[in-house]
Structures are given as structure tokens and as C-alpha cells.
Design a protein around this motif. Structure first.
Motif, mmCIF file in Angstrom:
data_model
loop_
_atom_site.group_PDB
_atom_site.id
_atom_site.type_symbol
_atom_site.label_atom_id
_atom_site.label_comp_id
_atom_site.label_asym_id
_atom_site.label_seq_id
_atom_site.Cartn_x
_atom_site.Cartn_y
_atom_site.Cartn_z
ATOM 1 N N UNK A 205 76.438 30.550 89.126
ATOM 2 C CA UNK A 205 75.740 31.833 88.957
ATOM 3 C C UNK A 205 74.464 31.634 88.136
ATOM 4 N N UNK A 206 74.623 30.911 87.046
ATOM 5 C CA UNK A 206 73.466 30.685 86.177
ATOM 6 C C UNK A 206 72.397 29.887 86.936
ATOM 7 N N UNK A 207 72.846 28.878 87.655
ATOM 8 C CA UNK A 207 71.902 28.048 88.402
ATOM 9 C C UNK A 207 71.208 28.862 89.498
ATOM 10 N N UNK A 208 71.967 29.728 90.167
ATOM 11 C CA UNK A 208 71.387 30.591 91.197
ATOM 12 C C UNK A 208 70.341 31.534 90.605
ATOM 13 N N UNK A 209 70.647 32.058 89.416
ATOM 14 C CA UNK A 209 69.700 32.963 88.746
ATOM 15 C C UNK A 209 68.399 32.231 88.453
ATOM 16 N N UNK A 210 68.527 30.999 87.980
ATOM 17 C CA UNK A 210 67.324 30.223 87.659
ATOM 18 C C UNK A 210 66.538 29.911 88.940
ATOM 19 N N UNK A 211 67.262 29.541 90.001
ATOM 20 C CA UNK A 211 66.599 29.191 91.267
ATOM 21 C C UNK A 211 65.781 30.340 91.859
ATOM 22 N N UNK A 212 66.257 31.563 91.675
ATOM 23 C CA UNK A 212 65.581 32.685 92.340
ATOM 24 C C UNK A 212 64.235 33.023 91.694
ATOM 25 N N UNK A 213 64.029 32.579 90.457
ATOM 26 C CA UNK A 213 62.816 32.983 89.721
ATOM 27 C C UNK A 213 61.544 32.509 90.408
ATOM 28 N N UNK A 214 61.586 31.283 90.941
ATOM 29 C CA UNK A 214 60.424 30.751 91.653
ATOM 30 C C UNK A 214 60.197 31.482 92.969
ATOM 31 N N UNK A 215 61.305 31.866 93.600
ATOM 32 C CA UNK A 215 61.183 32.484 94.919
ATOM 33 C C UNK A 215 60.673 33.914 94.844
ATOM 34 N N UNK A 216 60.898 34.590 93.738
ATOM 35 C CA UNK A 216 60.402 35.953 93.573
ATOM 36 C C UNK A 216 59.879 36.116 92.153
ATOM 37 N N UNK A 217 58.559 35.976 91.979
ATOM 38 C CA UNK A 217 57.994 35.957 90.625
ATOM 39 C C UNK A 217 58.094 37.289 89.885
ATOM 40 N N UNK A 218 58.460 38.363 90.589
ATOM 41 C CA UNK A 218 58.570 39.658 89.915
ATOM 42 C C UNK A 218 60.006 40.011 89.550
ATOM 43 N N UNK A 219 60.902 39.052 89.760
ATOM 44 C CA UNK A 219 62.319 39.346 89.589
ATOM 45 C C UNK A 219 62.870 38.771 88.282
ATOM 46 N N UNK A 220 63.488 39.619 87.485
ATOM 47 C CA UNK A 220 64.208 39.170 86.294
ATOM 48 C C UNK A 220 65.704 39.379 86.505
ATOM 49 N N UNK A 221 66.516 38.524 85.881
ATOM 50 C CA UNK A 221 67.955 38.597 86.096
ATOM 51 C C UNK A 221 68.685 38.863 84.780
ATOM 52 N N UNK A 222 69.652 39.790 84.851
ATOM 53 C CA UNK A 222 70.530 40.035 83.708
ATOM 54 C C UNK A 222 71.894 39.434 84.054
ATOM 55 N N UNK A 223 72.242 38.363 83.367
ATOM 56 C CA UNK A 223 73.534 37.720 83.605
ATOM 57 C C UNK A 223 74.591 38.460 82.798
ATOM 58 N N UNK A 224 75.613 38.980 83.484
ATOM 59 C CA UNK A 224 76.633 39.752 82.784
ATOM 60 C C UNK A 224 77.912 38.928 82.666
ATOM 61 N N UNK B 129 70.723 35.738 97.652
ATOM 62 C CA UNK B 129 71.231 37.099 97.515
ATOM 63 C C UNK B 129 70.378 37.888 96.530
ATOM 64 N N UNK B 130 69.977 37.255 95.446
ATOM 65 C CA UNK B 130 69.140 37.935 94.454
ATOM 66 C C UNK B 130 67.786 38.312 95.065
ATOM 67 N N UNK B 131 67.220 37.393 95.841
ATOM 68 C CA UNK B 131 65.924 37.650 96.473
ATOM 69 C C UNK B 131 66.044 38.791 97.496
#
Lengths: 345, 345
Positions: free
Chosen positions: A18-37, A308-310
Motif C-alpha cells: 500500500x505504501x509503495x503504491x501510494x509513492x508510485x502514484x505521485x509521479x503519475x498524477x502530480x496533483x494527487x496527495x495520499x492519506x495513508x490510513x 487505482x489511486x490514479x
């Protein structure tokens, strides 16, 4: 900026994937921030290891975890601090724009439905999945949220699927097909036959019945079915693709010419595999709730989570929930003019 | 010697593909003779062209042909001399041991059921299909004869499928799975949940629920489902295999290394294609009637027809109908001891 809550504790490979997926998505969508719960003590070390750009991933604490086999009702009543519950509470409070989870899918759907509420004209939210196909992507729903469906529910799914295809997949006025076992309108079980009549008068671009073979090469860009049939289709397609890949690999490995041939074919086949790979399509959107939620495969890899995040971000931007609501409101009169009224639960 | 009636007029490529299929099967089964049923003026020239060994193929006249879209009831009432009807009349009279048809499948099933009658414990006959898989062939039923099924019908299908797997496919005490959308017994729609309870007490080698992915790589050698789900699965698998083959061909063709690679891989891939090719599995047996009948794909090639004739011969030798009847008779007491009695139509 968009903010999406990701259930950090759900899924076979949580929290690491999950953490790795959150980090990976940042490059793919520069306007996206993730809150890990989830549990900070589990999430922080993983996050520290990957050192993402500052400020784009935050951790929101939740002390409980809904087990993969936990009954959805139990999670709802007794796990108020489960990561999936806290994620939806954040969404409800407007602190995030969407929720993504690879955890217990029944619990995710139930909690999402209860916390966010249903859209005005929706009897039951549905899970949708995008099938890759020769004629383009196909939105199939329901793929598992509702095993027993009424004809009116299938009609609602059609509006939801069309809105999703239009606003997220980018298909204008998508052709809608009804999954059955023959192309003529009279074919199918009794639920499908009645749904056919509703769909004819839906105002949607309804092209009639489609069959199993049309999921990969048919004219419909939205295919409607009950959650039992849809879930069987989804898993069959997944399983068949995996089985074929495995067989090809095994057989190729035993001969020298086979190995050489495979080497030469590799660029071609890996493009193909990428097109067909479910990892690239992200999770399944839960349509019909008053919010945006994606349910991911329990075995999701970091890449699948990032996708999925993107896609969830694209759904927020496409204002899917509002469009689903508009579509259904517009046709409510039509439904109730028919004998829809008596059939509603 | 065995004699099988082949509907010479049914199918997209009839009569040519039917006659050619009949001729092809003679080498594959030296004890099999074929009775081609249909219009002699259409069948004789095709047969003359192929000059098969004398005496092994005969023509039995039938003046009518059931159209592919004809309602089964209409064929039953008004087409007493349709080739499919005459074929079953020959079977009923004991002049042939089985019937094979690639014509109107609804009419074939209806005529077969009415002319031959059902076996004592069978509410509704079911169509079965053999899926090729990594763990071995899997008998799936129903694949299209009954769209709405009761739990008790699913139980009957399990006995029929197990008998077929044992006597024709050669799998002793085959593992039986119930198609659902989760492995636990409580998962599925209400019909499946009740069927699960019946199957637990069936005396069959019941291994519980299976999912879509298990059709190609799972532990069950018999998978039970209603005819709607089974038909969707069958067509999805067919369509997906065709779509994947087409994509691989198209992509390979555009690059030189791809073409060379494909050339080197060809022996490997054609063995694979053969293993997975539905043409090699023949038609779908209609189980539960008091006789042996196979329904083939409308688009059947001569090779597919020949396979169906060979498999039909094996079914006659395996005395499938008798074994299906034995299995069901043996467990009737068990069924009626439960609350099965009230549920029968």
C-alpha cells in the motif's frame, strides 16, 4: 490538489504494497496527495524507507484492522476505528475526495454505503470493472456487490455504468448492452427479460443483449449484469489469462527454438500483456454511493494500487457521482410511469 | 458396431460440413457408422464427392429443416419431418444409438427431451461442456439448457456431470465444485446457498464452492451452475481465446523479429492451440434424457463434427444415461428425506 485516503492495512501485501503504491502514484498524477490510513507504527517505517517527496503522503491513524474474512456487519458495528471505517469517515467529513482499499471487499462496500449514503435514485450501489478488449475498454457492472438483482437494479446499473464510461473512461454516449445468452430480446432469465424492456425505454444508447464473447470483442462499451454473473466473468477472464500465460511459458521453456522464438517475440508480447494486464486498470469503482470509492483485488501489487489511486483521482475530476445522480434523476419519471414503482423495495 | 444419427441439415455450414465431418470420424473410430438425416438431394452429392468407405455412411430421408431461429415449440408441433426430429425418432426406435446436431440448439434440446423422455429422477436435462484446463478437463453444466434453476436442479446436474466425467472423460470419483463468487459455503445467491447444503449431503466428492478462475486451473473436475451462468462462461472463454489469438497474430505480423519469433514458436503454440481448441472436444452432451444426444456449435467445422461423433460414441459405450439414472436413483431417498420434496415442481 486532490486528496485520496488509502486503506494502509487492507490487502494480502499490506502495509508494504500500500505504501509503495501510494509513492508510485505521485509521479503519475502530480496533483494527487495520499492519506495513508492505519497503524502509524506499521506505516511509518515503510514510508521512511521509500522517502517520498515531502508533504504529499500523510498518515492518519486508525487503531483497528478489518480482517479479510470479517463479516461486513461486524466491521460496521464493532470496528469504528478500523482503517477502512476511518478512511470513509474522512471522506464523509470532506477531508479527502475518495477512498481506495484492497482490504475486505464486502466490508469496504458496506462501510462505504453506510457512511457515505446512496445517491437519491439508487437502490443498491454496484461494483464496476473495466475489461480491456479488441474494440476498446468495456465497463462491466455489477461484478460482485449484489448477487440477487431485480430488473430495476439492472437498469440503475446501466445509468451508473454509462456515466462512468463517459466521465472517466472517456467514451461519449457509450453503447450499453445487457448480458444474456442469446442476442434476441426474448432470451435470458426472467430478470434479464424484464430489464430488457426497461432498457429499451431508458433513453440510453441501448444496443440490446450481448453475450459472454462480446466482453472482449463486442460493440457494447457498458455491459450490465447481476453481481453473480459479473463476478464469475471477471474471475474467469483473470484466471484464463493467467492460465494461458503459464502454459505458453512452460511449453516455450522446454525447447531451444521455443526459447529463441520467445526472445524475439518478447517486445510484442509484453506490449500485449501490458494492454491486457489488470494491474493497469486499477480497482473497481463502487458506483451509486454519495462519494468516490475503489475496491482493489486483495492480492494487489504496488502498481495496481498506484493505478487505482490514479483512476480514483480521474473519477473525482469527472464528478462521476454527480453524473450518476443526474442520469438517474432524469429518468425517474420514465421508470415510475412504467411499473417500476411497484417493484422498488 | 455403433450407429449415430447426424442431423445433416443443421448448422451454418450444412450440409457440406456435416457430410465431411461424418467421413472424417470413420478413421478415428473404426466401429462407428453414421446415419446422415436430411434431404437426400442435398446430402447425396456431398457424399459422392468424398467417396467414403462403402456401407459406413447411410442417408435417411427427412423432408423438412428446422430453421436456426425457429421456436422449439413450433418445430415440435409443426415439423414432424424435420431432420432433427427424424434423427431422434430413429434413436427412440432403437435404430441408432445417439444423435448429433449442429442445428437450432433450442429445438434439438426440446425435441430430444420430448421424443426420448427424461430419466426417472431428472426435472430438467442439462447441457454439459468440457473445458480444457491446466489441472485437466473440467465438465461444466448447465451451459444453456435452463436459465432459471432451482437448488434441486443444480444437485441433479452434479450427479449427471459426475457420471459423465467418470464414464466418458475417464475421471474416477471426480471432485465436484459449485460455481459461486467466494469459496466459503455462505457465499452466493440464494439458489446457490441452498444447493450447497444439498451437495454437502449428496454422497458425491463435493469440494465446496469454486470461482470463475477455477474453470481453467482449479481442483474441481465437475462444476455445477445454472444455464445462464454456464452459457456466459462458455462464450466468454471462447471469445477471449479468439480475441487473444487475433491480437497475438496482428501484433506479431507488424515486426520482422516478431514474424521470425512466431515461426520458431509455431510448433509449441500449435500444440497448445490444439489442446485448447474447442474443435477437439466435440459437442455438448444433453444429459438427463433417456438416450444420448450432442449439441454442436452452429459454426461447427467438419473437424468439430467428427469430434462430436467420436465423443458421442464414447458416451454410448460408457452407458452414460444408465449411470446418470443410477446415481440419481441411489440418492433419491436422501433428497426426499431433506426438504427436497416440497421444492420439486
Amino acid at each position: 490538489m486532490l486528496r485520496i485516503a488509502l486503506d494502509g492495512m487492507g490487502g494480502d501485501h499490506a502495509p508494504a504494497a500500500m505504501v509503495e503504491g501510494a509513492v508510485q502514484c505521485l509521479d503519475r498524477d502530480p496533483e494527487l496527495n495520499v492519506v495513508l490510513v492505519g497503524r502509524p507504527e506499521a506505516l511509518e517505517p515503510e514510508l521512511a524507507r521509500l522517502s517520498p517527496p515531502p508533504g504529499r503522503i500523510t498518515i492518519h491513524p486508525a487503531s483497528q484492522v478489518a480482517g479479510m474474512d470479517e463479516a461486513p456487519g461486524h466491521v460496521l458495528r464493532h470496528q469504528r476505528d478500523a482503517s477502512i471505517r476511518v478512511a470513509f469517515d474522512l471522506h464523509k467529513a470532506g477531508q479527502v475526495d475518495a477512498v481506495v482499499s484492497a482490504g475486505n471487499s464486502g466490508a469496504t462496500m458496506a462501510v462505504g454505503m453506510v457512511v457515505m449514503g446512496r445517491l437519491p435514485e439508487v437502490d443498491r450501489p454496484a461494483l464496476a470493472s473495466v475489461f480491456p478488449g479488441l474494440s476498446g475498454p468495456t465497463v462491466v457492472l455489477d461484478v460482485g456487490a449484489n448477487v440477487d438483482c431485480s430488473p430495476l437494479m439492472l437498469l440503475q446499473f446501466a445509468y451508473m455504468g454509462a456515466a462512468y464510461a463517459e466521465r472517466v473512461v472517456g467514451l461519449a454516449n457509450p453503447a450499453v448492452g445487457l448480458m444474456s445468452i442469446g442476442e434476441e430480446g426474448g432470451k435470458g432469465n426472467h430478470v434479464v427479460k424484464q430489464a430488457y424492456e426497461y432498457l429499451k425505454n431508458s433513453g440510453l444508447n441501448f444496443i440490446g443483449n450481448v453475450e459472454g464473447r462480446d466482453l472482449f470483442a463486442g460493440p457494447a462499451r457498458v455491459v450490465v449484469c447481476d453481481g453473480f454473473v459479473g463476478n464469475v466473468c471477471l474471475k474467469l477472464a483473470e484466471g484464463m489469462f493467467k492460465a494461458l500465460s503459464r502454459v505458453v511459458k512452460e511449453r516455450v521453456a522446454v525447447s531451444l527454438t521455443g526459447r529463441l522464438g520467445a526472445l524475439l517475440l518478447k517486445p510484442t508480447l509484453s506490449t500485449l500483456a501490458k494492454d491486457l494486464d489488470y494491474e493497469n486498470y486499477g480497482g473497481a469503482p463502487l458506483l451509486g454511493i454519495n462519494g468516490v470509492a475503489f475496491v482493489c483485488h486483495g492480492a494487489s501489487t504496488p502498481k495496481a494500487i498506484a493505478s487505482a489511486l490514479v483512476v480514483a483521482a480521474a473519477s473525482v475530476r469527472g464528478r462521476v457521482a454527480e453524473h450518476v445522480a443526474d442520469g438517474l434523476a432524469q429518468y425517474r419519471g420514465r421508470l415510475l410511469g412504467d411499473n417500476g414503482a411497484e417493484e422498488r423495495e
